[in-house]
Motif scaffolding. Sequence first.
Motif, PDB file in Angstrom:
ATOM      1  N   PHE A 108       0.837  -1.529  -0.249  1.00  0.00           N
ATOM      2  CA  PHE A 108       0.030   0.078   0.118  1.00  0.00           C
ATOM      3  C   PHE A 108       0.996   1.146  -0.195  1.00  0.00           C
ATOM      4  CE2 PHE A 108      -2.046   3.104   3.173  1.00  0.00           C
ATOM      5  CZ  PHE A 108      -3.336   3.533   2.088  1.00  0.00           C
ATOM      6  N   VAL A 109       1.807   1.111   0.883  1.00  0.00           N
ATOM      7  CA  VAL A 109       2.833   2.344   0.309  1.00  0.00           C
ATOM      8  C   VAL A 109       3.439   2.446  -0.187  1.00  0.00           C
ATOM      9  CG1 VAL A 109       3.119   2.500   3.508  1.00  0.00           C
ATOM     10  CG2 VAL A 109       4.136   1.464   2.161  1.00  0.00           C
ATOM     11  N   THR A 110       4.427   1.167  -0.652  1.00  0.00           N
ATOM     12  CA  THR A 110       5.072   1.318  -2.140  1.00  0.00           C
ATOM     13  C   THR A 110       4.086   2.519  -3.430  1.00  0.00           C
ATOM     14  OG1 THR A 110       5.704  -0.448  -1.270  1.00  0.00           O
ATOM     15  CG2 THR A 110       6.398   0.227  -3.419  1.00  0.00           C
ATOM     16  N   VAL A 111       2.320   1.556  -3.570  1.00  0.00           N
ATOM     17  CA  VAL A 111       2.110   2.045  -4.279  1.00  0.00           C
ATOM     18  C   VAL A 111       1.536   3.929  -4.392  1.00  0.00           C
ATOM     19  CG1 VAL A 111      -0.896   2.738  -5.147  1.00  0.00           C
ATOM     20  CG2 VAL A 111      -0.085  -0.240  -4.949  1.00  0.00           C
ATOM     21  N   ILE A 112       1.312   4.655  -2.351  1.00  0.00           N
ATOM     22  CA  ILE A 112       1.389   6.123  -2.338  1.00  0.00           C
ATOM     23  C   ILE A 112       2.181   6.303  -2.833  1.00  0.00           C
ATOM     24  CG2 ILE A 112       1.511   7.504  -0.722  1.00  0.00           C
ATOM     25  CD1 ILE A 112      -0.563   5.162   0.772  1.00  0.00           C
ATOM     26  N   LEU A 113       3.593   5.658  -2.800  1.00  0.00           N
ATOM     27  CA  LEU A 113       4.841   6.133  -3.292  1.00  0.00           C
ATOM     28  C   LEU A 113       4.960   6.596  -5.284  1.00  0.00           C
ATOM     29  CD1 LEU A 113       8.237   7.257  -2.927  1.00  0.00           C
ATOM     30  CD2 LEU A 113       8.758   5.082  -2.750  1.00  0.00           C
ATOM     31  N   LEU A 114       3.986   5.646  -5.386  1.00  0.00           N
ATOM     32  CA  LEU A 114       3.884   5.439  -7.174  1.00  0.00           C
ATOM     33  C   LEU A 114       3.514   6.649  -7.593  1.00  0.00           C
ATOM     34  CD1 LEU A 114       4.297   4.168  -9.691  1.00  0.00           C
ATOM     35  CD2 LEU A 114       2.600   2.977  -9.161  1.00  0.00           C
ATOM     36  N   ARG A 136       7.762  18.257  -0.371  1.00  0.00           N
ATOM     37  CA  ARG A 136       7.749  18.289   1.402  1.00  0.00           C
ATOM     38  C   ARG A 136       6.308  17.671   1.773  1.00  0.00           C
ATOM     39  NH1 ARG A 136      10.281  22.651   1.513  1.00  0.00           N
ATOM     40  NH2 ARG A 136      12.530  22.581   1.991  1.00  0.00           N
ATOM     41  N   MET A 137       4.893  18.194   1.458  1.00  0.00           N
ATOM     42  CA  MET A 137       3.842  17.400   1.657  1.00  0.00           C
ATOM     43  C   MET A 137       4.165  15.841   1.904  1.00  0.00           C
ATOM     44  SD  MET A 137       2.337  19.620   3.119  1.00  0.00           S
ATOM     45  CE  MET A 137       0.645  19.380   3.391  1.00  0.00           C
ATOM     46  N   GLY A 138       4.426  14.914   0.489  1.00  0.00           N
ATOM     47  CA  GLY A 138       4.426  13.730   0.567  1.00  0.00           C
ATOM     48  C   GLY A 138       5.574  13.214   2.347  1.00  0.00           C
ATOM     49  N   GLY A 139       6.867  13.692   2.316  1.00  0.00           N
ATOM     50  CA  GLY A 139       7.063  13.175   2.821  1.00  0.00           C
ATOM     51  C   GLY A 139       6.533  13.034   4.536  1.00  0.00           C
ATOM     52  N   ILE A 258      10.332   3.384   3.465  1.00  0.00           N
ATOM     53  CA  ILE A 258       9.745   4.010   2.774  1.00  0.00           C
ATOM     54  C   ILE A 258       9.552   5.659   3.047  1.00  0.00           C
ATOM     55  CG2 ILE A 258       7.650   4.655   0.587  1.00  0.00           C
ATOM     56  CD1 ILE A 258       7.846   1.860   0.110  1.00  0.00           C
ATOM     57  N   LEU A 259       8.807   5.027   4.521  1.00  0.00           N
ATOM     58  CA  LEU A 259       8.496   5.560   5.298  1.00  0.00           C
ATOM     59  C   LEU A 259       9.097   6.266   6.262  1.00  0.00           C
ATOM     60  CD1 LEU A 259       4.930   4.010   6.613  1.00  0.00           C
ATOM     61  CD2 LEU A 259       5.002   4.979   4.732  1.00  0.00           C
ATOM     62  N   LEU A 260      10.150   6.301   6.415  1.00  0.00           N
ATOM     63  CA  LEU A 260      10.641   7.033   7.722  1.00  0.00           C
ATOM     64  C   LEU A 260      12.092   7.795   6.348  1.00  0.00           C
ATOM     65  CD1 LEU A 260      11.816   7.977  10.218  1.00  0.00           C
ATOM     66  CD2 LEU A 260      13.123   5.774  10.269  1.00  0.00           C
ATOM     67  N   ILE A 261      12.973   6.533   6.430  1.00  0.00           N
ATOM     68  CA  ILE A 261      13.894   7.935   5.004  1.00  0.00           C
ATOM     69  C   ILE A 261      13.547   7.969   4.369  1.00  0.00           C
ATOM     70  CG2 ILE A 261      15.693   6.835   3.829  1.00  0.00           C
ATOM     71  CD1 ILE A 261      16.280   4.168   5.689  1.00  0.00           C
ATOM     72  N   LEU A 262      12.339   7.706   3.088  1.00  0.00           N
ATOM     73  CA  LEU A 262      11.920   9.028   2.262  1.00  0.00           C
ATOM     74  C   LEU A 262      11.026   9.690   2.776  1.00  0.00           C
ATOM     75  CD1 LEU A 262      11.235   6.962  -0.803  1.00  0.00           C
ATOM     76  CD2 LEU A 262      13.271   8.395  -0.524  1.00  0.00           C
ATOM     77  N   ALA A 277      12.661   7.175 -12.598  1.00  0.00           N
ATOM     78  CA  ALA A 277      12.502   7.073 -10.529  1.00  0.00           C
ATOM     79  C   ALA A 277      10.875   6.067 -10.178  1.00  0.00           C
ATOM     80  CB  ALA A 277      12.328   7.857  -9.513  1.00  0.00           C
ATOM     81  N   VAL A 278      10.128   6.545 -11.143  1.00  0.00           N
ATOM     82  CA  VAL A 278       8.306   5.701 -11.402  1.00  0.00           C
ATOM     83  C   VAL A 278       8.737   3.861 -11.816  1.00  0.00           C
ATOM     84  CG1 VAL A 278       6.138   6.455 -12.307  1.00  0.00           C
ATOM     85  CG2 VAL A 278       7.854   8.494 -11.854  1.00  0.00           C
ATOM     86  N   TYR A 279       9.207   4.508 -13.216  1.00  0.00           N
ATOM     87  CA  TYR A 279       9.481   2.810 -13.627  1.00  0.00           C
ATOM     88  C   TYR A 279      10.129   1.826 -12.020  1.00  0.00           C
ATOM     89  CZ  TYR A 279       9.425   5.389 -17.756  1.00  0.00           C
ATOM     90  OH  TYR A 279       8.478   6.094 -19.442  1.00  0.00           O
ATOM     91  N   ASP A 280      10.739   2.535 -11.720  1.00  0.00           N
ATOM     92  CA  ASP A 280      10.976   1.573 -10.688  1.00  0.00           C
ATOM     93  C   ASP A 280      10.890   1.008  -9.256  1.00  0.00           C
ATOM     94  OD1 ASP A 280      13.916   1.604 -12.059  1.00  0.00           O
ATOM     95  OD2 ASP A 280      15.083   3.671 -10.699  1.00  0.00           O
ATOM     96  N   THR A 281       9.769   2.406  -9.458  1.00  0.00           N
ATOM     97  CA  THR A 281       8.769   2.117  -7.662  1.00  0.00           C
ATOM     98  C   THR A 281       7.689   0.818  -8.356  1.00  0.00           C
ATOM     99  OG1 THR A 281       8.766   4.291  -7.652  1.00  0.00           O
ATOM    100  CG2 THR A 281       7.302   3.904  -6.639  1.00  0.00           C
TER     101      THR A 281
END
Length: 323
Positions: A108-114, A136-139, A258-262, A277-281
């Motif tokens: 789920f969080v990886t999809v949000i990152l995408l 920043r809002m995403g962070g 994903i959540l803490l580091i990114l 980066a989108v392709y890698d996600t």
Amino acid sequence: MDYILLMIGFVLLIKGADFFVDGSSSVAKILKVPTIIIGLTVVAFGTSMPEFSVSVTAAMKGSNDLAVSNVLGSNIFNLLVVLGCCALLNPVQAQSSLLKREFPFSIFVTVILLFLNADFSVDKVRRGNEQFVLGRMGGILFLILFGIFLYATVKTALKARAEDEGSAEREEYALLPPAKSAAYIVIGLAGIVFGGDLVVDSACQIAETFGLSQTFIGLTIVALGTSLPELVTSMVAAGKGENDLAVGNVVGSNIFNILLILGASATITPIALEVTAVYDTLILIGASLAVYVSAIGGHKIDRREGAMFLLAYLAFFVYVLIR
């Protein structure tokens, strides 16, 4: 010289994380913090400290491609190589609770990152020549989700511990004297900080020397180096026949990454991204789904699937090299 500095940086990162975990765990035990909480917080954070140090240092220095590619590369490496190697030793068992909660949450969080990486625009991704920004809002969103995840995990663990007091205390940590514990924490943090600085600087120099992108270095060399704690931990567990811990270690580390580091990196400095980066996600989502489907079938990953994961990572490496 850059290669020597890179290796020194990796050694400082890994040993620094090791010292940090030992010292922090001992302090927590002295303060009578439950062992299960130590495992879920201190140890989990400690094994992700190399990625945290590299990505945050890269973000502060403006090497944003390295910050994102390090996390994406580490997560792909964890899923395909760490679990693949463990499965070759022994079929990897996955607890049903992990498959119901933490693993779907990591997807789920990886999809949000995408969506965040793609700026919520399919047209921009299709054109392929646009700049994308993880802002920043995403962070901040990731940091909030991390807090919620940590709270829910600790709450669930405490509930399970109350129901079965004995099983929750099986994991033991060495109890060090207070002064030695404090020294371990300080030395560990120093190793992590200086190691991260060396890795970022030397990796960028190597990339420039060979005309390679920071993205390639982050996805491969740096990702491999910072994922060594997860690889070592899971391989040791597999060697002892306790490889049911391997999936939990990988999933927990990927969520932290994903959540803490990114989250921290993007909050410090908005991260400019290329379409790669989108392709890698997308590749990370595909790898996550493949491992999840394998794990949910009979609650285990067998040797054949482990070999397939390793071949898939080899294909990913070649793809990153030639693109």
